[in-house]
Design an enzyme around this catalytic site. Sequence first.
Site, PDB file in Angstrom:
ATOM      1  N   PHE A   1       0.902  -1.087  -0.017  1.00 25.78           N
ATOM      2  CA  PHE A   1      -0.156  -0.056   0.003  1.00 25.78           C
ATOM      3  C   PHE A   1       0.830   1.009   0.009  1.00 25.78           C
ATOM      4  O   PHE A   1       1.552   1.490   0.884  1.00 25.78           O
ATOM      5  CB  PHE A   1      -1.089   0.032   1.113  1.00 25.78           C
ATOM      6  CG  PHE A   1      -1.721   1.310   1.076  1.00 25.78           C
ATOM      7  CD1 PHE A   1      -3.123   1.195   0.328  1.00 25.78           C
ATOM      8  CD2 PHE A   1      -1.568   2.241   1.647  1.00 25.78           C
ATOM      9  CE1 PHE A   1      -3.972   2.306   0.248  1.00 25.78           C
ATOM     10  CE2 PHE A   1      -2.310   3.667   1.691  1.00 25.78           C
ATOM     11  CZ  PHE A   1      -3.467   3.368   0.685  1.00 25.78           C
TER      12      PHE A   1
ATOM     13  N   ASP B   1       9.299   2.610   1.898  1.00 30.70           N
ATOM     14  CA  ASP B   1       7.896   3.681   2.459  1.00 30.70           C
ATOM     15  C   ASP B   1       7.719   3.194   3.960  1.00 30.70           C
ATOM     16  O   ASP B   1       7.252   2.002   4.450  1.00 30.70           O
ATOM     17  CB  ASP B   1       6.642   2.913   1.515  1.00 30.70           C
ATOM     18  CG  ASP B   1       5.588   3.610   1.887  1.00 30.70           C
ATOM     19  OD1 ASP B   1       5.405   4.502   3.099  1.00 30.70           O
ATOM     20  OD2 ASP B   1       4.459   3.511   1.253  1.00 30.70           O
TER      21      ASP B   1
ATOM     22  N   LYS C   1       2.302   9.714   8.260  1.00 29.73           N
ATOM     23  CA  LYS C   1       1.725   9.413   9.464  1.00 29.73           C
ATOM     24  C   LYS C   1       1.919  10.116  10.740  1.00 29.73           C
ATOM     25  O   LYS C   1       1.663  11.091  10.897  1.00 29.73           O
ATOM     26  CB  LYS C   1       1.287   7.851   9.263  1.00 29.73           C
ATOM     27  CG  LYS C   1       0.534   7.339   8.456  1.00 29.73           C
ATOM     28  CD  LYS C   1      -0.049   6.006   8.657  1.00 29.73           C
ATOM     29  CE  LYS C   1      -1.295   5.804   7.686  1.00 29.73           C
ATOM     30  NZ  LYS C   1      -0.820   5.108   6.417  1.00 29.73           N
TER      31      LYS C   1
END
Length: 403
Positions: free
Chosen positions: A144, A229, A258
């Site tokens: 993702f 990532d 995040k």
Amino acid sequence: MRGFANMLTNEIQENAGRYLMNTYTRLPISLVRGNGCLVYDAEGREYLDCLAGIAVNILGHAHPDLVETITRQARQLIHTSNLFYTEPQTKLAQRLVELSFADKVFFCNSGAEANEAAIKLARRYAHNTFGPERFEILTMVNSFHGRTLASLTATGQPKLQEGFGPLVPGFRYIPFNDLESLKVAITKQTAAVMLEPIQAEGGVIVPHPEYLKGLREFCTEHQILLIFDEVQTGMGRTGTLFAYQQFGIQPDIMTLAKGLGGGIPIGACLATDKVSSAFEPGTHASTFGGNPLACAVALKVLDLLIEGGKLEQSLVAGHYLAKGLGFLKGQFSCIRESRGMGLLQGLELSIDGKPLVLECLERRVLINCTMGRVLRFVPPLIISTTQIDQLLSVLSGVLSKQR
Ligand SMILES: *Cc1c(COP(=O)(O)O)cnc(C)c1O
């Protein structure tokens, strides 16, 4: 009893249906305020937040130092654009460089944007170094990387891509945790391999340490860039500031978002000098990226993690949670596996996880579920052992009702 909000959940829910694009399946509560690891809904009910806005609120809600920093910086300067220098942006870049493998930082506003920057940087570097035929990026099945068109193309999940074609050319997918597949997949066109060191949305999949080591060696040998990532795994989530630090290797490019702003939107793309030199004025930009407000807050977040001891505290909490989840696995046959690193933990079930998320909600604990059957736990890094005990006891109650 209103007290906390002007509107009750059902009114807010009705308006959401009327005015918001229908992109989310939301849980049936409306949150109004938070404090530490607790949040409160419009009806004044209290919940233990073991989701932290999807691994974002790493210092919990309304942390006084973050509130103070936001207030102070907002009074001083919120936004300038990148036509000017600001101290918080350069300070944050310096701090991230000192704490990581990287030499240079580009700031943006989200994980998807950080990955867009990484993809553009890798392509540009390969173009400058090897010529225009070298553009391909290999990513992982079930990865993702975000919802913008290039990051969605990088995301190895056909169900998320359906109906949005044509996708961005130059991406191919290989299985995660399988070095041999990578070795046969590369071609003269391969510029980079992009992956999450631990697949989070993909079901909390922790690879063999030997896999990431082998990947690093293979990429170096073939002059292929390695992009991590760390949008979800970074900022202490796995027990070290960045997950790569636990595997004894370094990427060439890393993305963060995040947890970086503790709840204030900010993303970053970090790289070595060699790679980042492919960007020059005019090649990439963001209007909001690296604004003084977001950067001042991220600096404070790093301060609290490193000097404030929150990172060490999270490591202890992570071990405690992993141990407790492991114990539950021994008790309930519907748990297939308990796995994770630090405070990124998952329970893979043999049954649908969504009803369990709802049952936890009824018992005032917020968790979520990925890939249909994996309960995911990404609480604030400041969660206490008492609060972890509360989560485990609620889980135990919910699981004991399953067959
Ligand atoms: C959440 C996430 C993204 C996307 O971040 P957004 O801020 O939603 O764009 C990208 N990569 C990983 C690993 C993520 O967990």
